[in-house]
Design a protein around this motif. Structure first.
Motif, PDB file in Angstrom:
ATOM      1  N   SER A   1       0.785  -1.235   0.000  1.00 38.21           N
ATOM      2  CA  SER A   1       0.000   0.000   0.000  1.00 38.21           C
ATOM      3  C   SER A   1       0.821   1.291   0.000  1.00 38.21           C
ATOM      4  CB  SER A   1      -0.943  -0.001   1.200  1.00 38.21           C
ATOM      5  OG  SER A   1      -0.212   0.262   2.371  1.00 38.21           O
ATOM      6  N   GLU A   2       2.162   1.189   0.003  1.00 42.80           N
ATOM      7  CA  GLU A   2       2.949   2.441   0.115  1.00 42.80           C
ATOM      8  C   GLU A   2       2.553   3.474  -0.929  1.00 42.80           C
ATOM      9  OE1 GLU A   2       6.995   1.180  -0.068  1.00 42.80           O
ATOM     10  OE2 GLU A   2       6.722   0.085   1.819  1.00 42.80           O
ATOM     11  N   GLU A   3       2.404   2.993  -2.158  1.00 45.36           N
ATOM     12  CA  GLU A   3       2.100   3.916  -3.261  1.00 45.36           C
ATOM     13  C   GLU A   3       0.740   4.593  -3.045  1.00 45.36           C
ATOM     14  OE1 GLU A   3       2.665   1.802  -6.895  1.00 45.36           O
ATOM     15  OE2 GLU A   3       2.354   3.642  -8.064  1.00 45.36           O
ATOM     16  N   VAL A   4      -0.234   3.758  -2.704  1.00 47.26           N
ATOM     17  CA  VAL A   4      -1.570   4.362  -2.512  1.00 47.26           C
ATOM     18  C   VAL A   4      -1.632   5.197  -1.241  1.00 47.26           C
ATOM     19  CG1 VAL A   4      -3.103   2.934  -3.921  1.00 47.26           C
ATOM     20  CG2 VAL A   4      -2.395   2.102  -1.693  1.00 47.26           C
ATOM     21  N   ASP A   5      -0.855   4.841  -0.235  1.00 45.17           N
ATOM     22  CA  ASP A   5      -0.819   5.674   0.984  1.00 45.17           C
ATOM     23  C   ASP A   5      -0.386   7.090   0.611  1.00 45.17           C
ATOM     24  OD1 ASP A   5      -1.446   3.403   2.313  1.00 45.17           O
ATOM     25  OD2 ASP A   5       0.451   3.177   3.390  1.00 45.17           O
ATOM     26  N   GLU A   6       0.602   7.140  -0.264  1.00 49.66           N
ATOM     27  CA  GLU A   6       1.121   8.453  -0.677  1.00 49.66           C
ATOM     28  C   GLU A   6       0.057   9.232  -1.468  1.00 49.66           C
ATOM     29  OE1 GLU A   6       5.026   8.154  -2.500  1.00 49.66           O
ATOM     30  OE2 GLU A   6       4.546  10.002  -3.611  1.00 49.66           O
ATOM     31  N   ILE A   7      -0.610   8.513  -2.350  1.00 48.16           N
ATOM     32  CA  ILE A   7      -1.668   9.191  -3.146  1.00 48.16           C
ATOM     33  C   ILE A   7      -2.745   9.734  -2.202  1.00 48.16           C
ATOM     34  CG2 ILE A   7      -3.393   8.890  -4.965  1.00 48.16           C
ATOM     35  CD1 ILE A   7      -1.674   6.628  -6.123  1.00 48.16           C
ATOM     36  N   PHE A   8      -3.078   8.903  -1.222  1.00 45.68           N
ATOM     37  CA  PHE A   8      -4.111   9.300  -0.259  1.00 45.68           C
ATOM     38  C   PHE A   8      -3.685  10.567   0.487  1.00 45.68           C
ATOM     39  CE2 PHE A   8      -6.305   8.098   3.977  1.00 45.68           C
ATOM     40  CZ  PHE A   8      -7.521   8.636   3.577  1.00 45.68           C
ATOM     41  N   ARG A   9      -2.418  10.602   0.929  1.00 48.39           N
ATOM     42  CA  ARG A   9      -1.918  11.761   1.666  1.00 48.39           C
ATOM     43  C   ARG A   9      -1.900  12.992   0.763  1.00 48.39           C
ATOM     44  NH1 ARG A   9       3.133  10.260   2.833  1.00 48.39           N
ATOM     45  NH2 ARG A   9       3.862  11.498   1.059  1.00 48.39           N
ATOM     46  N   ASP A  10      -1.408  12.807  -0.462  1.00 50.00           N
ATOM     47  CA  ASP A  10      -1.334  13.955  -1.382  1.00 50.00           C
ATOM     48  C   ASP A  10      -2.716  14.545  -1.652  1.00 50.00           C
ATOM     49  OD1 ASP A  10       1.316  13.562  -1.410  1.00 50.00           O
ATOM     50  OD2 ASP A  10       1.463  12.838  -3.499  1.00 50.00           O
ATOM     51  N   TYR A  11      -3.655  13.657  -1.862  1.00 53.20           N
ATOM     52  CA  TYR A  11      -5.032  14.139  -2.089  1.00 53.20           C
ATOM     53  C   TYR A  11      -5.456  15.060  -0.945  1.00 53.20           C
ATOM     54  CZ  TYR A  11      -7.287  11.914  -6.159  1.00 53.20           C
ATOM     55  OH  TYR A  11      -7.697  11.588  -7.432  1.00 53.20           O
ATOM     56  N   GLN A  12      -5.260  14.600   0.286  1.00 52.54           N
ATOM     57  CA  GLN A  12      -5.711  15.377   1.453  1.00 52.54           C
ATOM     58  C   GLN A  12      -4.974  16.705   1.557  1.00 52.54           C
ATOM     59  OE1 GLN A  12      -6.431  13.020   5.163  1.00 52.54           O
ATOM     60  NE2 GLN A  12      -5.473  11.395   3.975  1.00 52.54           N
TER      61      GLN A  12
END
Ligand SMILES: O=C(O)CCC(=O)C(=O)O
Length: 970
Positions: A784-795
């Motif tokens: 999930s590292e990649e999606v964790d980053e996307i999630f953080r960037d979105y926020q």
């Protein structure tokens, strides 16, 4: 109504409301080229319609006695004379229907008589049955016995009447049509009938009588163009001395006005005059412009003359008129006690309570539950209300005292919190003492117009009951003397100012307590001709200063916002804990909460209950359970026209706002203890202290006032996916998906694919009959590292306002004002018309980094899992706070490519698919649980064509859905 002088007395066809019933049925049934079932339907409707005609029994019995002279139409158990057999009544109806249609009435009656065993000829007068009579040969005023064709002649009702020699009557009838008209309903109904009335020429033609109830003049009789017929249909000047409804053109727009309704003026406007201390001078009868209403209008043909009607500037008419059996409720002005159309029961009939016809003399406008748009010429609102809004959603999302999107009564746990006054759906609704005493009917039971399968259905008004949910809750507030908040909208005619002049649609009045509650009969467009309505008298609570609309205006400086109402410190304990609905005993309703002068009460001899003297004219028992409900002290029916006893309308001034009650103004948003700003509380709208406007939260990064654009912002902390691991996941019987039995969906064997860390898996579900496939691609938390980053960037980007998450207006809905989507969204790439279109779109070259990353991620996963290489040209990003969701829809965008793929971030969500085509119950065919990092692919245009889907997140969630939208189709 007259009694027939002979059994073939066609005068009956001229009698209102009898005539109205014929016309109503004729219009509704669209007869003229009828088949047998049509005729049966028409006759059923006629018989039904005729049931509500006041005095129908007397007339029908008289006719039956003449047509079947030896039959005993004996006294019914109730004491009234009644026909013994519905067939007899039906033959009366059918006979006159046939007269109106020129369709062998005498043959029909002979046949009926034979069936009933009458051997001899028809009783005198004996009309000859004439075959193939040439209408032109029939002189005006010729005896009724002369004319009937042996077949349906195709003549109009009017022509048949003229054949009977009643042109004179008919002309008079047409004259009287000029005094009455009807209202229009909106929506489809509007479209359906619009052709008829939406051009100026047509409007002028219909200005006299657009109503199902009343005959419309033949098409060629347009007084505006055909001067030869001016005498038949009077002009406005000719009838201006008579109270009337009138449709016409004002300021180039079609309009419908009510002029000179004396009672209307008295009951509804004097209070306004009185309490504004002469600021508003309504010395003449108000002109009212009504559109989109299913109003029943009761006309007054004998009211004193009122000159100089005030024209309404911006009226418009749309839609179709809705049936109101006008004659049922003709009117007499205040103070006039008798009416030619009141039918007296035969003297031999003992009094057994009121009859529908007894309430016929009321000048009133009855508005149903549908949306109405009714404006009175009023002065502009001089000051902005302390709390106001433009859309229903703004009120419901920002003002906790009123959260009802549909009903005008907002209650929880049998406690009413808010009550919305809109238009006026009931007679004797008042706005007294400058609005410190407001009388309104309780919710529910009003006549309404619906559309079902393309058909306009007019649902008759129904009796209200003390157990009806909203009535019961109102009664509970009354018993507990519990304050509630009154709101108005711009259609509430009794409010003295024009809210629309300041673009205010809804305004909060303040806290009121119910001082009195009672039930009464009111005329209605139903079979009974009347309904029981609960009335509530709301009294202004002391302790909140003067109502804002009565405040001294403070010049034109600033935004002219009224001073906020002054309240005591906040303590919501007043509202009490949860209470179960309480059964309300009807007979207990008439006890005054507050003591009133002794002489205001009288005790009913029958039920021994005390009832206040509410009406000026007489005391009436208002205990619904009493056999003398709606009966006067003398045991007689109340006089038809009632208005309020002035003593009853005195303010008690004893309702004091509890010191514990909250400030009525919604609280401003405040940071939460844990810095989380995605909880449900943060989805609520806010109240702008600068201009009073309630606004939805339509921006992600801050609250903005929709009116003055002031903003307020609260920065919260970012979520990590692990925030949601500990959340209670809703109980399901499935972990990843559930296929409904009989859905025809087939699950293929699971496939795996390689990832940097371990394996991912793909489940493919094949929809039946080649309707496409759905692939669920899961990569596991260890990847999930990649999606964790996307999630953080979105926020981060959304909080900084770099990624503009917005709530966009839905394109179709039934609410007043714009209705925003439940979730926030932003679109990148090609415009996506479904949400926001170009206004919500930035090209990929300017797209926020999170969106670009999300697209990359989705494309890579599809390649890894399905072996498909493609580049999406559109990504819709959606952000859901706690409790927000996306309703059922399909991605049926024009030019949409066959593959739609969504990435899930944050909390888990359910996505449910159901078939689109099934008309009624549409059970869910397949459900998935979407977890952080999952990609769901809808594969095939048919998925969108045959299925729709809804997304219900369990908490804060972001989704990026990628598509291909071919620009040539955009
Ligand atoms: O939130 C989601 O995962 C799906 C969004 C969706 O259904 C759509 O964009 O059409």
């Amino acid at each position: 109504m007259r009694q027939p002088t002979s059994w073939d007395d066609p005068n009956l066809l001229q009698d209102e409301p009898f005539r109205s019933v014929f016309h109503t049925c004729k219009e509704i049934m669209g007869l003229g080229h009828e088949t047998k079932p049509d005729v049966i339907r028409a006759l059923d409707a006629l018989a039904k319609g005729f049931q509500i005609v006041p005095g129908k029994e007397v007339v029908a019995l008289a006719w039956l006695g003449l047509a079947y002279p030896y039959k005993d139409f004996s006294t019914h158990a109730s004491g009234n004379k009644r026909w013994q057999n519905e067939n007899d009544f039906r033959s009366f109806v059918e006979f006159y229907w046939r007269i109106s249609q020129g369709n062998e009435p005498y043959t029909y009656l002979s046949h009926q008589r034979k069936k009933r065993g009458y051997k001899e000829d028809l009783p005198a007068p004996l009309p000859k049955e004439v075959s193939k009579v040439n209408a032109k040969k029939i002189p005006n005023g010729s005896p009724t016995s002369a004319v009937f064709t042996s077949k349906h002649t195709g003549q109009t009702f009017e022509q048949n009447i003229s054949l009977l020699g009643f042109q004179g009557h008919f002309q008079m009838a047409l004259k009287s049509c000029g005094e009455i008209s009807s209202m229009e309903v909106q929506g489809e109904a509007k479209k359906k009938k619009k052709k008829k009335i939406n051009t100026p020429a047509k409007i002028s033609q219909y200005r006299r009588c657009i109503d199902y109830n009343l005959p419309q003049p033949p098409d060629h009789l347009d007084p505006m163009v055909d001067t030869a017929h001016r005498s038949i249909i009077p002009t406005a000047t000719e009838i201006s001395s008579t109270p009337r409804l009138d449709t016409g053109l004002q300021g180039g727009k079609p309009s419908l006005n009510i002029y000179g309704l004396d009672h209307f003026q008295k009951s509804r406007t004097t209070a306004i005059q009185h309490d504004l201390g002469g600021k508003l001078s309504l010395t003449r009868s108000p002109s009212i412009n009504i559109v989109n209403s299913n109003a029943m209008v009761y006309e007054d043909r004998s009211s004193p003359a009122i000159n100089n009607p005030i024209p309404v500037p911006n009226g418009k008419i749309s839609g179709i008129p809705v049936t109101g059996l006008a004659g049922t409720n003709t009117c007499t002005p205040q103070g006039v006690s008798s009416h030619p159309n009141i039918c007296q029961l035969p003297e031999t009939s003992p009094f057994t309570g009121p009859n529908p016809g007894d309430y016929s003399d009321i000048v009133d406008i009855e508005l149903g539950a549908i949306d109405v748009n009714l404006t009175v010429s009023k002065p502009p609102l001089p000051i902005l209300p302390p709390i106001w809004a433009q859309s229903r959603q703004e009120v419901c999302e920002s003002f906790d005292w009123f959260r009802s999107y549909q009903s005008g009564v907002y209650f929880c746990n049998n406690i009413v919190k808010g009550y919305l006054l809109s238009a006026f759906s009931s007679c004797r609704d008042v706005f007294e003492h400058g609005g410190k005493l407001i009388i309104s009917h309780g919710g529910g039971g009003a006549e309404s117009v619906h559309q079902r399968h393309g058909q306009i259905i007019n649902e008759a008004a129904a009796d209200q009951d003390a157990q009806d949910k909203s009535v019961r809750a109102l009664l509970q507030n009354y018993k507990d003397a519990r304050p509630l908040v009154l709101l108005i909208d711009d259609k509430y005619v009794l409010f003295p100012y024009d809210l629309g002049s300041r673009n205010v649609t809804y305004a909060v009045l303040g806290f009121y307590t119910i001082a009195h509650a009672w039930a009464e009969y009111q005329p209605a467009n139903n079979l009974e001709g009347r309904v029981v309505r609960y009335k509530f008298a709301f009294e202004w609570c002391q302790g909140q200063g003067e109502p804002w609309w009565l405040q001294k205006m403070e010049g034109e400086s600033g935004n002219n916002l009224a001073r906020p109402l002054q309240y005591h410190p906040r303590d919501l304990s007043f509202l009490g804990g949860k209470k179960l609905p309480v059964k309300v005993a009807e007979q207990k309703l008439f006890k005054f909460v507050q003591p009133k002068p002794e002489d205001l009460y009288l005790t009913c001899e029958k039920c021994r209950e005390q009832t206040p003297r509410i009406y000026r004219q007489q005391w009436i028992c208002l205990n619904r359970m009493c056999t003398r409900f709606w009966v006067t002290l003398n045991g007689t029916a109340p006089t038809p026209l009632l208005d309020y006893n002035t003593n009853f309308l005195h303010l008690s001034c004893s309702f004091v706002l509890p010191t514990s009650l909250a400030d009525i103004r919604p609280l401003s948003p405040t940071p939460s203890a844990n810095d989380i700003t995605t909880t449900h509380a943060f989805t609520r709208g806010w109240h702008c202290r600068n201009c009073g406007r309630l606004s939805c939260r339509y921006k992600w990064e801050e609250w903005e006032c929709s009116n003055c654009k002031r903003t307020t912002r609260i920065v919260g902390r970012l979520h990590t996916p692990s925030d949601f691991w500990s959340l209670n996941f809703p109980a399901t019987t499935y972990r990843d998906h559930l296929i409904a039995r009989n859905s025809g969906i087939v699950q293929e064997p699971m496939k795996t694919f390689s990832l940097a860390k371990g394996m991912g898996q793909t489940q493919t579900f094949v929809l039946p009959d080649g309707k496409g496939q759905i692939h669920h691609i899961q990569s596991g938390t260890w990847n999930s590292e990649e999606v964790d980053e996307i999630f953080r960037d979105y926020q981060e980007q959304a909080a900084a306002g770099k990624l503009l998450f917005r709530r966009w207006p839905l394109r179709s809905h039934k609410c007043r004002g714009p209705l925003l989507t439940n979730y926030f969204s932003q679109n990148s790439g090609e415009p996506y018309q479904y949400v926001g279109g170009t206004a919500n779109t930035v090209p990929f070259s300017k797209a926020p980094g999170a969106v670009v990353q999300a697209r990359e991620f989705i494309q890579t996963r599809i390649h890894q899992a399905l072996g498909i290489d493609l580049t999406f040209n559109e990504v819709l990003s959606a952000a859901y706070m706690e409790g927000q969701k996306m309703a059922f829809h399909s991605d049926a965008e024009p030019g949409l490519g066959p593959l739609v793929a969504g990435l899930s971030l944050g909390s888990s969500a359910f996505i449910h698919f159901r078939p689109r085509s099934t008309p009624k119950a549409r059970p869910v065919a397949i459900s998935f649980v979407l977890r952080h990092g999952d990609v769901l692919v809808m594969d095939g245009a048919e998925v969108q064509q045959y299925y729709e889907h809804t997304v219900v997140p369990t908490n804060f969630r972001i989704a990026a859905t990628a598509r291909n939208i071919y620009p040539s189709h955009v």
